[in-house]
Motif scaffolding. Sequence first.
Motif, PDB file in Angstrom:
ATOM      1  N   ARG A  11       0.844  -1.490   0.139  1.00 42.64           N
ATOM      2  CA  ARG A  11      -0.050   0.108  -0.103  1.00 42.64           C
ATOM      3  C   ARG A  11       0.595   1.081   0.187  1.00 42.64           C
ATOM      4  O   ARG A  11       0.554   2.518  -0.426  1.00 42.64           O
ATOM      5  CB  ARG A  11      -0.810   0.189   1.433  1.00 42.64           C
ATOM      6  N   GLU A  12       2.050   1.251   0.423  1.00 40.14           N
ATOM      7  CA  GLU A  12       2.803   2.187   0.908  1.00 40.14           C
ATOM      8  C   GLU A  12       3.187   2.971  -0.479  1.00 40.14           C
ATOM      9  O   GLU A  12       3.488   3.319  -0.347  1.00 40.14           O
ATOM     10  CB  GLU A  12       4.025   2.438   2.350  1.00 40.14           C
ATOM     11  N   VAL A  13       3.741   1.763  -1.145  1.00 34.59           N
ATOM     12  CA  VAL A  13       4.681   1.678  -2.752  1.00 34.59           C
ATOM     13  C   VAL A  13       3.626   2.046  -3.228  1.00 34.59           C
ATOM     14  O   VAL A  13       4.097   3.391  -3.940  1.00 34.59           O
ATOM     15  CB  VAL A  13       5.047   0.642  -2.590  1.00 34.59           C
ATOM     16  N   LEU A  14       2.829   1.895  -3.480  1.00 35.21           N
ATOM     17  CA  LEU A  14       1.093   1.947  -4.458  1.00 35.21           C
ATOM     18  C   LEU A  14       0.990   3.954  -3.943  1.00 35.21           C
ATOM     19  O   LEU A  14       0.790   4.289  -4.936  1.00 35.21           O
ATOM     20  CB  LEU A  14       0.288   1.374  -4.330  1.00 35.21           C
ATOM     21  N   VAL A  15       1.058   4.325  -3.055  1.00 32.91           N
ATOM     22  CA  VAL A  15       0.434   5.650  -2.280  1.00 32.91           C
ATOM     23  C   VAL A  15       2.061   6.294  -3.299  1.00 32.91           C
ATOM     24  O   VAL A  15       1.390   7.643  -3.154  1.00 32.91           O
ATOM     25  CB  VAL A  15      -0.147   5.694  -0.748  1.00 32.91           C
ATOM     26  N   ALA A  16       2.514   6.043  -3.072  1.00 35.94           N
ATOM     27  CA  ALA A  16       4.047   6.691  -2.863  1.00 35.94           C
ATOM     28  C   ALA A  16       3.502   7.102  -5.006  1.00 35.94           C
ATOM     29  O   ALA A  16       3.581   8.665  -5.393  1.00 35.94           O
ATOM     30  CB  ALA A  16       5.477   6.531  -2.650  1.00 35.94           C
ATOM     31  N   PHE A  17       3.565   6.019  -5.344  1.00 35.28           N
ATOM     32  CA  PHE A  17       4.160   6.351  -6.956  1.00 35.28           C
ATOM     33  C   PHE A  17       2.636   7.365  -7.364  1.00 35.28           C
ATOM     34  O   PHE A  17       2.556   8.356  -7.806  1.00 35.28           O
ATOM     35  CB  PHE A  17       3.870   4.903  -7.737  1.00 35.28           C
ATOM     36  N   THR A  18       1.413   7.063  -6.629  1.00 30.80           N
ATOM     37  CA  THR A  18       0.168   7.817  -6.361  1.00 30.80           C
ATOM     38  C   THR A  18       0.305   9.475  -6.725  1.00 30.80           C
ATOM     39  O   THR A  18      -0.261  10.070  -6.978  1.00 30.80           O
ATOM     40  CB  THR A  18      -1.259   6.822  -6.254  1.00 30.80           C
ATOM     41  N   THR A 167       5.876 -18.468  -5.847  1.00 35.64           N
ATOM     42  CA  THR A 167       4.562 -18.331  -6.439  1.00 35.64           C
ATOM     43  C   THR A 167       3.776 -17.248  -7.215  1.00 35.64           C
ATOM     44  O   THR A 167       4.603 -16.653  -5.608  1.00 35.64           O
ATOM     45  CB  THR A 167       3.782 -19.403  -6.596  1.00 35.64           C
ATOM     46  N   ARG A 168       3.540 -17.288  -7.626  1.00 31.14           N
ATOM     47  CA  ARG A 168       2.232 -16.111  -7.796  1.00 31.14           C
ATOM     48  C   ARG A 168       1.607 -15.542  -6.261  1.00 31.14           C
ATOM     49  O   ARG A 168       1.853 -15.045  -5.733  1.00 31.14           O
ATOM     50  CB  ARG A 168       1.103 -15.346  -9.384  1.00 31.14           C
ATOM     51  N   ASN A 169       0.781 -16.716  -6.126  1.00 32.87           N
ATOM     52  CA  ASN A 169      -0.214 -16.468  -4.548  1.00 32.87           C
ATOM     53  C   ASN A 169       1.401 -15.966  -3.025  1.00 32.87           C
ATOM     54  O   ASN A 169       0.497 -15.162  -2.587  1.00 32.87           O
ATOM     55  CB  ASN A 169      -1.221 -17.525  -4.795  1.00 32.87           C
ATOM     56  N   THR A 170       2.076 -16.642  -3.814  1.00 34.38           N
ATOM     57  CA  THR A 170       3.084 -16.671  -1.838  1.00 34.38           C
ATOM     58  C   THR A 170       3.215 -15.366  -1.926  1.00 34.38           C
ATOM     59  O   THR A 170       3.042 -14.252  -1.284  1.00 34.38           O
ATOM     60  CB  THR A 170       3.963 -17.553  -2.822  1.00 34.38           C
ATOM     61  N   PHE A 171       3.583 -14.591  -3.475  1.00 35.34           N
ATOM     62  CA  PHE A 171       4.468 -13.433  -3.817  1.00 35.34           C
ATOM     63  C   PHE A 171       3.040 -12.626  -3.153  1.00 35.34           C
ATOM     64  O   PHE A 171       3.499 -11.460  -2.749  1.00 35.34           O
ATOM     65  CB  PHE A 171       4.683 -13.557  -5.611  1.00 35.34           C
ATOM     66  N   LEU A 172       2.362 -12.264  -4.131  1.00 30.22           N
ATOM     67  CA  LEU A 172       1.140 -11.549  -3.549  1.00 30.22           C
ATOM     68  C   LEU A 172       0.482 -11.808  -1.856  1.00 30.22           C
ATOM     69  O   LEU A 172       0.403 -10.119  -1.239  1.00 30.22           O
ATOM     70  CB  LEU A 172      -0.336 -11.690  -4.510  1.00 30.22           C
ATOM     71  N   GLU A 173       0.899 -12.817  -1.172  1.00 28.89           N
ATOM     72  CA  GLU A 173       0.568 -13.114  -0.016  1.00 28.89           C
ATOM     73  C   GLU A 173       1.661 -12.408   0.818  1.00 28.89           C
ATOM     74  O   GLU A 173       1.137 -11.563   2.008  1.00 28.89           O
ATOM     75  CB  GLU A 173       0.321 -14.752   0.430  1.00 28.89           C
ATOM     76  N   ASN A 174       2.829 -11.924   0.435  1.00 25.86           N
ATOM     77  CA  ASN A 174       4.188 -11.611   1.005  1.00 25.86           C
ATOM     78  C   ASN A 174       3.968  -9.777   0.691  1.00 25.86           C
ATOM     79  O   ASN A 174       4.731  -9.435   1.551  1.00 25.86           O
ATOM     80  CB  ASN A 174       5.144 -11.474   0.325  1.00 25.86           C
ATOM     81  N   MET A 175       2.756  -8.963  -0.102  1.00 25.63           N
ATOM     82  CA  MET A 175       2.459  -8.053   0.229  1.00 25.63           C
ATOM     83  C   MET A 175       2.252  -7.013   1.218  1.00 25.63           C
ATOM     84  O   MET A 175       2.286  -5.762   1.363  1.00 25.63           O
ATOM     85  CB  MET A 175       1.445  -7.448  -1.134  1.00 25.63           C
ATOM     86  N   ASN A 176       1.267  -7.856   2.432  1.00 26.64           N
ATOM     87  CA  ASN A 176       0.828  -6.986   3.917  1.00 26.64           C
ATOM     88  C   ASN A 176      -0.395  -6.622   3.718  1.00 26.64           C
ATOM     89  O   ASN A 176      -0.738  -5.313   3.799  1.00 26.64           O
ATOM     90  CB  ASN A 176       2.038  -6.649   4.094  1.00 26.64           C
ATOM     91  N   VAL A 177      -0.867  -6.938   2.215  1.00 25.48           N
ATOM     92  CA  VAL A 177      -2.334  -6.132   2.542  1.00 25.48           C
ATOM     93  C   VAL A 177      -3.504  -6.730   2.234  1.00 25.48           C
ATOM     94  O   VAL A 177      -4.937  -6.641   1.683  1.00 25.48           O
ATOM     95  CB  VAL A 177      -2.677  -5.368   1.025  1.00 25.48           C
TER      96      VAL A 177
END
Length: 214
Positions: A11-18, A167-177
């Motif tokens: 979230r923080e990263v995406l907010v920064a780019f926004t 894998t994609r899902n593990t990767f996405l779950e590590n995003m902390n969102v």
Amino acid sequence: MADGADAFCLREVLVAFTACLGEQREVRVDPYLAGWKGLIRFLNTLGTVFSFISKDAVTKIQILENYRNSDQREKYLTVQSMVEYELANGLVDLKKRSEHPDSGCRTFLRLHRALRWLQMFLEGLRTGEEDSKTSVICSEAYNASLANYHPWIIRKAATVAFYVLPTRNTFLENMNVGTADEAVAMLGDALPFICKVYDITEELYAQHKLLDLP
Ligand code: 1Q0
């Protein structure tokens, strides 16, 4: 390893780019660098095989942060003001890296090219199948973007590093969102902003013929 205050949060990263986008289509440098710093925190959790990538990115971020902390900091507030200032004062090596090897313009261009990779990678993650291989999504994005600017040895090292990605899902779950689905929804909201930042910068660099800076 990242933990506590240092933990990666998508979230923080995406907010920064926004937050990079100004009302007049200006691209703000500070949130742009904050976005990359967040991504590098994440990269550092993936293993030492990625160190050569994060080292290079950190060096480039540092160069730009130094400009932002210098007496000329106002000139580096946005990409537009940076380009105008450096070009007007002959601070950019246009043909060969010599007097100004670390100009803001050439340094930013490296991150800008990497942003294209990020955009394609995130889009691949967002639209990929649950069990798709992150390594494949990542190499496809890389080959279609950054790889075109890298010599063989770096392309080779990058391709080897990609193999260790989960894998994609593990990767996405590590995003902390939250769940992978929630991460996908967030990517969907944020990607248009990343694309816009990329497009505006690309247009600006093209206008000034800066896309091939050495
Ligand atoms: C998740 C896997 C991450 C894979 C990162 C892909 C990018 C590979 C880039 C390889 C760069 C190799 C190091 C050296 C390159 C330099 O020669 C080159 C040119 O600079 P110069 O001064 O020699 O002209 N530098 C660059 O091209 C800049 C490269 C910056 C790469 C920044 C990558 C930061 C990655 C962050 C991880 C993002 C994780 C995504 C999280 C997604 C969330 C859903």
